[in-house]
Structures are given as C-alpha cells and as structure tokens.
Design an enzyme around this catalytic site. Sequence first.
Site, PDB file in Angstrom:
ATOM      1  N   ASP A 297       0.802  -1.237  -0.033  1.00 32.59           N
ATOM      2  CA  ASP A 297      -0.085   0.120   0.099  1.00 32.59           C
ATOM      3  C   ASP A 297       0.884   1.201  -0.088  1.00 32.59           C
ATOM      4  O   ASP A 297       2.078   1.087   0.193  1.00 32.59           O
ATOM      5  CB  ASP A 297      -1.022   0.010   1.297  1.00 32.59           C
ATOM      6  CG  ASP A 297      -1.783   1.160   1.286  1.00 32.59           C
ATOM      7  OD1 ASP A 297      -2.476   1.400   0.424  1.00 32.59           O
ATOM      8  OD2 ASP A 297      -2.023   1.750   2.444  1.00 32.59           O
ATOM      9  N   SER A 298       0.199   2.311  -0.066  1.00 26.26           N
ATOM     10  CA  SER A 298       1.205   3.661   0.022  1.00 26.26           C
ATOM     11  C   SER A 298       1.513   3.927   1.512  1.00 26.26           C
ATOM     12  O   SER A 298       2.262   4.715   1.769  1.00 26.26           O
ATOM     13  CB  SER A 298       0.328   4.937  -0.454  1.00 26.26           C
ATOM     14  OG  SER A 298      -0.853   4.886   0.174  1.00 26.26           O
TER      15      SER A 298
ATOM     16  N   CYS B  66      -4.176  -2.136  -1.606  1.00 21.33           N
ATOM     17  CA  CYS B  66      -4.277  -0.528  -1.924  1.00 21.33           C
ATOM     18  C   CYS B  66      -5.542  -0.590  -3.022  1.00 21.33           C
ATOM     19  O   CYS B  66      -5.238  -1.161  -4.313  1.00 21.33           O
ATOM     20  CB  CYS B  66      -2.959  -0.038  -2.498  1.00 21.33           C
ATOM     21  SG  CYS B  66      -3.042   1.458  -3.301  1.00 21.33           S
TER      22      CYS B  66
ATOM     23  N   GLU C 221      -2.875   9.253   7.772  1.00 19.46           N
ATOM     24  CA  GLU C 221      -1.260   8.940   7.942  1.00 19.46           C
ATOM     25  C   GLU C 221      -1.032   9.948   9.025  1.00 19.46           C
ATOM     26  O   GLU C 221       0.199   9.535   9.667  1.00 19.46           O
ATOM     27  CB  GLU C 221      -0.814   9.309   6.722  1.00 19.46           C
ATOM     28  CG  GLU C 221      -1.114   8.338   5.596  1.00 19.46           C
ATOM     29  CD  GLU C 221      -0.320   7.043   5.902  1.00 19.46           C
ATOM     30  OE1 GLU C 221       0.934   7.149   6.293  1.00 19.46           O
ATOM     31  OE2 GLU C 221      -0.738   6.010   5.394  1.00 19.46           O
TER      32      GLU C 221
ATOM     33  N   CYS D 100     -11.124   2.555  -0.155  1.00 23.69           N
ATOM     34  CA  CYS D 100      -9.726   2.876  -0.202  1.00 23.69           C
ATOM     35  C   CYS D 100      -9.285   2.091   1.178  1.00 23.69           C
ATOM     36  O   CYS D 100     -10.063   2.313   2.334  1.00 23.69           O
ATOM     37  CB  CYS D 100      -9.401   4.284   0.111  1.00 23.69           C
ATOM     38  SG  CYS D 100      -7.862   4.950   0.691  1.00 23.69           S
TER      39      CYS D 100
ATOM     40  N   HIS E 279      -7.289   2.769   3.469  1.00 27.43           N
ATOM     41  CA  HIS E 279      -7.096   3.376   4.827  1.00 27.43           C
ATOM     42  C   HIS E 279      -8.643   3.704   5.354  1.00 27.43           C
ATOM     43  O   HIS E 279      -8.459   3.993   6.601  1.00 27.43           O
ATOM     44  CB  HIS E 279      -6.782   4.773   4.195  1.00 27.43           C
ATOM     45  CG  HIS E 279      -5.163   5.024   4.054  1.00 27.43           C
ATOM     46  ND1 HIS E 279      -4.718   4.623   2.804  1.00 27.43           N
ATOM     47  CD2 HIS E 279      -4.288   5.612   4.839  1.00 27.43           C
ATOM     48  CE1 HIS E 279      -3.224   4.810   3.038  1.00 27.43           C
ATOM     49  NE2 HIS E 279      -3.134   5.288   4.062  1.00 27.43           N
TER      50      HIS E 279
HETATM   51  N1  DGL Z   1      -4.820   2.997   0.616  1.00 27.90           N
HETATM   52  C1  DGL Z   1      -4.692   3.164  -0.943  1.00 27.90           C
HETATM   53  C2  DGL Z   1      -6.079   2.899  -1.574  1.00 27.90           C
HETATM   54  O1  DGL Z   1      -6.631   1.993  -1.170  1.00 27.90           O
HETATM   55  C3  DGL Z   1      -3.951   4.296  -1.162  1.00 27.90           C
HETATM   56  C4  DGL Z   1      -4.365   5.761  -0.965  1.00 27.90           C
HETATM   57  C5  DGL Z   1      -3.612   6.764  -1.101  1.00 27.90           C
HETATM   58  O2  DGL Z   1      -2.574   6.846  -0.923  1.00 27.90           O
HETATM   59  O3  DGL Z   1      -4.038   7.914  -1.666  1.00 27.90           O
HETATM   60  O4  DGL Z   1      -6.435   3.490  -2.349  1.00 27.90           O
END
Ligand code: DGL
Length: 266
Positions: free
Chosen positions: A11-12, A74, A153, A185, A187
């Site tokens: 993931d990011s 992600c 984050e 997402c 997150h």
């Molecule tokens: N968690 C990731 C997603 O599911 C990346 C979110 C991001 O870095 O903008 O899209």
Amino acid sequence: MTPSSPIGIFDSGVGGLTVLKEIMRQLPNEDIVYLADTARVPYGGRPPEEIVKFNEEIIPFLLERGVKLIIMACGTSSAIAYPIVKDKYPVQIVSLIEPGSRAAVAASPSGRIGLIATVGTVNSHAYQKTIHSLKKEAEVFAHACPLFVPLIEGGFIEADETKRVVKEYLKPLLNDKIDTLILGCTHYPHLTNALRERTGPSVAFVDPAQEAVSDAKKLLHKAGTISAKTHVPKYEYLLTGSVVQFQDIGSRLLGKPITPAKHVII
Ligand code: DGL
C-alpha cells in the site's frame, strides 16, 4: 513457492494494515512481507501512469523476497494497475475490486450502492463497471475523499477535524439514499467509527479486504501453498519513507507492535 513462503502485500502507507488485520484473522499462520510506499503517499491523486509505474517497481521487489502470492492492499492500485499487471508476473495477484463489488452487490437489497475512495479509484470507474457487470440495475454513487488519507497518515483518527470532513463527504451519499457503502480505499476502515456515527446503523459497510482475503485463502488452498496450522507467523514491514512514523501510527492502528521494520529503496 512453498507453504512456508510469505504473502506479499503493499500500500502507499498504513491503509494496508486494514488488509493485514483481515489476513491475521482469516490466514493466521501466514508470513507476511508488507511494503508501505510511504515516501510517495498519497497515491490517490496521482496520474494512472504513475500508479502503474509504482506497481511495476513494487511487484518485482516483492517477488525478489520470494512471495507466493500478492494481495494489493491498495484500492487505487487495484483499480488502476491490476488490469495491466495481473498477468505479467509469475505469481497470482489479488485485487480488491472484484471481491469488493461482489460483497457490495450481495449486501445491497435496493441496489443503491455508495462508494467512497480516492480520486484515482473513483475516476477509473473500476468499481462502477464491475458492479454493473454483476448487477445491471445497480446504481453506484461514488464520492472521492482526498482528505482522508492525509488525516489518517497523520494519526487524526478521532479528531474533530476528521469528523467534520466525514460529515461533508458522506452528505451527498446519504442524500442519495444508499443502503450499502464500499470503503473503497484501504485507509478508510480506520475511520469506521466516525463513518458509522454519520450513517447510523441502516447502511451496510463493505470492506473489500474481507472478501479479497477469503479469495486469497481459496487460491492458496488450490495451489497447495497454504501455511501449516502449526506455523507461528512472521511479519516484516518494509518502508520507503520514515520507519519511526510508520511504527508509531501503524502500531496504534494495528493494535500490535510494527516490528521488525526497516527502510528500503525500491
Ligand atoms: N490505501 C490506498 C487505497 O486503497 C492508497 C491511498 C492513497 O495513498 O491515496 O487507495
């Protein structure tokens, strides 16, 4: 690739930890290599070519670590890069889009499905297309939520600012009378409490990771590479950015220490 090989996830940033939690629940004996591309977070507003390029760097990097399967933890990568990279490497790759769409269609009696995700995921129309292929008459109401990832984050999970942003982002979807909401997402499940406070109990939440990890489990069974039930799992965290920040916020979100963790260049 053997049962003792690890699963690779990426993931990011800390979003993939919501997928890791699901892996710990459904696949509790698997070793995991978790790559967080924190040097380049957020992914959500980046052009598609860049997302594909990042995936083409990360997947070979994980393959070098001997992973037996990759789960894209992600949503943005799943929506944009998965169709391009899925058959390019000698390993099975699990995306979140098809499993998440399937779960949403099953959860929604009215077919009025809300999607919150990054700008990249919403604009890719990956969820919208997949949901329509599963249920023609379903309606997808999509809303990008670009402020969520920086807030998460930064560790602002319970903050009033976050609650205000949640309220604004959910307003149009609640007006559209959705009965199901895809947390598109990875997150966003970190904000489940704040989201639930706004929607009330009548909207079903879909975390695509649940279905995706269940798919991954089936693939491992089929390939005969599922880890032994007696195996005590090892987790390794590899970060392209700050190790300390990821350990600090990540361990709060995961409810377990983020260790061992080290900085890597990919
Ligand atoms: N968690 C990731 C997603 O599911 C990346 C979110 C991001 O870095 O903008 O899209």
